[in-house]
Design an enzyme around this catalytic site. Structure first.
Site, PDB file in Angstrom:
ATOM      1  N   THR A 183       0.760   4.485 -12.924  1.00 15.99           N
ATOM      2  CA  THR A 183       0.526   3.306 -12.123  1.00 15.99           C
ATOM      3  C   THR A 183      -0.017   2.333 -13.219  1.00 15.99           C
ATOM      4  O   THR A 183      -0.122   2.886 -14.547  1.00 15.99           O
ATOM      5  CB  THR A 183      -0.949   3.253 -11.263  1.00 15.99           C
ATOM      6  OG1 THR A 183      -1.850   3.671 -12.260  1.00 15.99           O
ATOM      7  CG2 THR A 183      -0.737   4.482 -10.412  1.00 15.99           C
ATOM      8  N   GLU A 330       1.599   5.737  -6.086  1.00 18.24           N
ATOM      9  CA  GLU A 330       0.904   7.186  -5.568  1.00 18.24           C
ATOM     10  C   GLU A 330       1.363   7.840  -4.087  1.00 18.24           C
ATOM     11  O   GLU A 330       0.971   9.009  -4.102  1.00 18.24           O
ATOM     12  CB  GLU A 330      -0.599   6.928  -5.287  1.00 18.24           C
ATOM     13  CG  GLU A 330      -1.422   6.946  -6.595  1.00 18.24           C
ATOM     14  CD  GLU A 330      -1.505   5.244  -7.221  1.00 18.24           C
ATOM     15  OE1 GLU A 330      -0.452   4.608  -6.670  1.00 18.24           O
ATOM     16  OE2 GLU A 330      -2.571   4.740  -7.665  1.00 18.24           O
ATOM     17  N   LYS A 439      -0.391  -9.708  -9.212  1.00 20.06           N
ATOM     18  CA  LYS A 439       0.773  -9.338  -9.171  1.00 20.06           C
ATOM     19  C   LYS A 439       1.954 -10.454  -9.273  1.00 20.06           C
ATOM     20  O   LYS A 439       2.047 -10.999  -8.210  1.00 20.06           O
ATOM     21  CB  LYS A 439       1.069  -8.408  -7.770  1.00 20.06           C
ATOM     22  CG  LYS A 439       2.069  -7.309  -7.939  1.00 20.06           C
ATOM     23  CD  LYS A 439       2.174  -6.357  -6.943  1.00 20.06           C
ATOM     24  CE  LYS A 439       2.798  -5.027  -7.128  1.00 20.06           C
ATOM     25  NZ  LYS A 439       2.949  -4.198  -6.399  1.00 20.06           N
ATOM     26  N   TRP A 444       2.153  -5.300 -11.802  1.00 27.77           N
ATOM     27  CA  TRP A 444       0.542  -5.677 -11.892  1.00 27.77           C
ATOM     28  C   TRP A 444       0.318  -6.268 -13.240  1.00 27.77           C
ATOM     29  O   TRP A 444       0.890  -6.019 -14.383  1.00 27.77           O
ATOM     30  CB  TRP A 444      -0.156  -4.617 -12.155  1.00 27.77           C
ATOM     31  CG  TRP A 444       0.018  -3.758 -10.752  1.00 27.77           C
ATOM     32  CD1 TRP A 444       0.174  -2.482 -10.359  1.00 27.77           C
ATOM     33  CD2 TRP A 444      -0.610  -4.108  -9.544  1.00 27.77           C
ATOM     34  NE1 TRP A 444       0.167  -2.030  -9.101  1.00 27.77           N
ATOM     35  CE2 TRP A 444      -0.343  -3.062  -8.448  1.00 27.77           C
ATOM     36  CE3 TRP A 444      -1.357  -5.319  -9.070  1.00 27.77           C
ATOM     37  CZ2 TRP A 444      -0.810  -3.428  -7.302  1.00 27.77           C
ATOM     38  CZ3 TRP A 444      -1.726  -5.419  -7.705  1.00 27.77           C
ATOM     39  CH2 TRP A 444      -1.652  -4.442  -6.957  1.00 27.77           C
TER      40      TRP A 444
HETATM   41  P1  AMP Z   1       2.579   0.068  -6.915  1.00 27.53           P
HETATM   42  O1  AMP Z   1       1.933   1.279  -7.334  1.00 27.53           O
HETATM   43  O2  AMP Z   1       2.718  -0.740  -8.246  1.00 27.53           O
HETATM   44  O3  AMP Z   1       3.753   0.187  -6.289  1.00 27.53           O
HETATM   45  O4  AMP Z   1       1.569  -0.843  -6.387  1.00 27.53           O
HETATM   46  C1  AMP Z   1       1.065  -0.633  -4.791  1.00 27.53           C
HETATM   47  C2  AMP Z   1       0.292  -1.788  -4.425  1.00 27.53           C
HETATM   48  O5  AMP Z   1       1.358  -2.913  -4.279  1.00 27.53           O
HETATM   49  C3  AMP Z   1      -0.195  -1.607  -3.115  1.00 27.53           C
HETATM   50  O6  AMP Z   1      -1.662  -0.887  -3.203  1.00 27.53           O
HETATM   51  C4  AMP Z   1      -0.267  -3.004  -2.665  1.00 27.53           C
HETATM   52  O7  AMP Z   1      -1.668  -3.348  -3.122  1.00 27.53           O
HETATM   53  C5  AMP Z   1       0.688  -3.648  -3.190  1.00 27.53           C
HETATM   54  N1  AMP Z   1       1.746  -3.560  -2.167  1.00 27.53           N
HETATM   55  C6  AMP Z   1       3.052  -2.652  -1.847  1.00 27.53           C
HETATM   56  N2  AMP Z   1       3.657  -3.092  -1.036  1.00 27.53           N
HETATM   57  C7  AMP Z   1       3.072  -4.112  -0.433  1.00 27.53           C
HETATM   58  C8  AMP Z   1       3.435  -4.927   0.693  1.00 27.53           C
HETATM   59  N3  AMP Z   1       4.445  -4.496   1.658  1.00 27.53           N
HETATM   60  N4  AMP Z   1       2.475  -6.008   1.085  1.00 27.53           N
HETATM   61  C9  AMP Z   1       1.263  -6.260   0.247  1.00 27.53           C
HETATM   62  N5  AMP Z   1       1.229  -5.396  -0.679  1.00 27.53           N
HETATM   63  C10 AMP Z   1       2.072  -4.522  -1.141  1.00 27.53           C
END
Ligand code: AMP
Length: 539
Positions: A183, A330, A439, A444
């Site tokens: 992450t 995760e 983001k 991120w």
């Molecule tokens: P990552 O581990 O980089 O894929 O980031 C995961 C995070 O991305 C999640 O905890 C959300 O905060 C955000 N996220 C992923 N998909 C969505 C979505 N469809 N709408 C809003 N936020 C999202």
């Protein structure tokens, strides 16, 4: 208990790659090279080379459980690594090439990678971190030109070609680790998520269901989502499981290049973050007749919230369907998906869009709930806001290493950090993030890291970095600065203070000089208030 009398057949990637070789040898794989030409190949070649890669790595001393890193864009050779590495019992660790070298070095050190497979174009990046990763014994290069190899490096194609064509993967326990994805650090360092063969295979099977992504042998799949981000959403595994044709965009993300690829290869299924699709929609709007996308079945959007205007724009102006999905590194990553239930097909177009733009409800075998600060489970009333928690066979039960224990509840759920409401139908809607990262274009950016750096400037009293809305990148970081009494500092001086310490895309787009930063009752910066006040400064 009367035990069932069925076989204990392990769910491993070796089965998928052997099956692909047996049944789908003629299926095509198309990779876009750095010079934008296409390299065409087949599953027969890919599966053979994956097996050869496994043997070549063994020859380099890679053993079960060893981590082999990739630093690469999306292409067939990366796909070979996705299978060749785990199928000898080792672990494929995808490094995010967009991170700053310092952060990448931390991750590669934490993972104790022993071999790195690196795109030729990314060798300058590897050069910046290699001295900080002493565990790496061999550098193997995915070459794309005749340029000489760095000293001591190996040519990927040469070591693969040197092996014979035997297909002799060892028996692997389905619970053995297969893949390691980190992450991005929010409040602390990045954390490793260690997928098993079993979780990866179950996730792939889930993706094949018509109710979910419905990937099948008729599909032509283009994962625009990078293979270094949450296993490209598992799309490579699902494609290989079904024998779908695969198309890779390599290092090219410009809308016109992607659209050319979609039209030429008759892509039926593509997946990427909203930023990609915002660019694609704008290009289609500008030249609606230029590309024939009649083959497209659906485009999956996730990673950040897909704006309703985007979903509607594709549907009404171009007849293209969007599937909005939510997931996390995760969760392997797919957790929820905004499928319109049958009875909602009678709802008004406005209501349907509202549902489609939600994050959806959990796919089969993932379970969802949301809780308040005290851990109390909240009602599904579309009002109560709480932290989303999930559990399921492809959800992490701990991180690799000791970090982040507080993200796992004592009763076996994973705390996502996303603040949501859930409606009585079960549709989840993200209202905020408990973690205040930004983001940008699907990646991120840690606000805390930037704040710490800014606050180390002698003229700065306080700094809070928050997400401002941005028409292209969804969000960009903006820094709110309180200057020390009597001190003076300019935007340019602050930008200069950050330069070289962070990746370019991490640099705040703007600095706002404020009297004070709003705070919560416990004295933390209240970023939701900053977003309310200044969220539109870049629009
Ligand atoms: P990552 O581990 O980089 O894929 O980031 C995961 C995070 O991305 C999640 O905890 C959300 O905060 C955000 N996220 C992923 N998909 C969505 C979505 N469809 N709408 C809003 N936020 C999202």
């Amino acid at each position: 208990m009367l035990t069932g009398r069925m076989m204990d057949f392990p769910l491993t990637l070796t089965h998928l790659v052997e099956r692909a070789r047996t049944f789908f040898g003629k299926t095509e794989i198309v990779s876009t090279m750095p010079d934008k030409t296409q390299r065409r190949s087949t599953y027969a070649e890919f599966t053979s080379r994956a097996a050869r890669l496994g043997r070549a790595l063994k020859r380099l001393g890679v053993g079960p459980g060893d981590r082999v890193a990739t630093l690469a864009f999306n292409h067939q050779r990366h796909l070979e690594a996705y299978f060749g590495i785990p199928c000898i019992g080792a672990v494929v660790h995808t490094l995010n090439l967009r991170l700053h070298p310092t952060e990448l070095a931390y991750i590669a050190r934490h993972a104790e990678d022993v071999v790195v497979l690196c795109d030729e174009a990314l060798l300058p990046l590897w050069d910046k971190l290699k001295s900080d990763v002493p565990s790496v014994r061999a550098l193997v290069v995915f070459r794309s030109s005749e340029a000489p190899l760095p000293e001591g490096a190996l040519d990927y194609d040469a070591i693969v070609a040197a092996e014979d064509d035997a297909f002799d993967f060892p028996a692997i326990d389905e619970n053995a680790a297969a893949m390691l994805c980190y992450t991005s650090g929010t409040t602390g360092n990045p954390k490793g998520v260690l997928y098993s063969h079993r979780s990866t295979v179950l996730h792939a099977i889930m993706a094949l269901a018509a109710d979910n992504l419905g990937i099948c042998g008729d599909d032509v799949v283009l994962p625009v989502v990078p293979m270094f981000h949450a296993a490209a959403w598992g799309l490579p595994f699902a494609s290989v499981a079904s024998g779908a044709k695969m198309v890779f965009n390599g290092p090219h993300f410009e809308p016109a290049t992607l659209l050319d690829l979609m039209a030429r290869e008759r892509v039926t299924f593509a997946g990427g973050v909203p930023t990609i699709w915002i660019g694609i929609l704008a290009a289609l709007d500008a030249e609606p007749k230029r590309w024939d996308l009649s083959s497209m079945r659906t485009m999956v959007i996730g990673g950040s919230a897909a704006p309703p205007s985007l979903i509607e724009g594709f549907a009404t102006r171009h007849g293209l369907e969007v599937t909005h999905a939510w997931g996390m590194t995760e969760t392997n990553p797919l957790g929820t998906l905004a499928r319109l239930k049958r009875h909602l097909r009678d709802a008004s177009p406005k209501e349907q869009l509202y549902v489609r733009a939600s994050q959806g409800y959990a796919v089969a075998f993932v379970e969802q709930r949301h809780t308040d600060d005290t851990g109390k489970i909240l009602p599904w009333d579309a009002q109560s806001m709480g932290e989303l928690e999930v559990r399921g066979p492809w959800v992490a039960k701990s991180y690799y290493g000791d970090e982040g224990k507080d993200r796992f509840t004592s009763d076996g759920w994973f705390k996502t950090g996303d603040v949501v409401t859930i409606c009585p139908e079960g549709y989840v809607r993200i209202t905020d993030r408990s973690k205040d990262v930004v983001k940008s274009g699907g990646e991120w950016i840690s606000s805390v890291a930037l704040e710490n750096a800014l606050m180390s400037h002698p003229a700065v009293l306080e700094a809070a970095v928050f997400a401002a809305r941005h028409p292209k990148w969804d969000e960009r970081p903006v820094a709110a600065i309180v200057v020390k009494p009597g001190a003076k500092v300019t935007e340019a001086e602050l930008a200069q203070a950050l330069e070289g310490r962070f990746a370019k895309y991490w640099m705040p787009d703007k600095y706002l000089f404020v009297e004070q930063i709003p705070r919560t009752s416990t004295g933390k910066f209240l970023k939701s208030r900053l977003r309310e006040l200044y969220g539109d400064v870049l629009v």
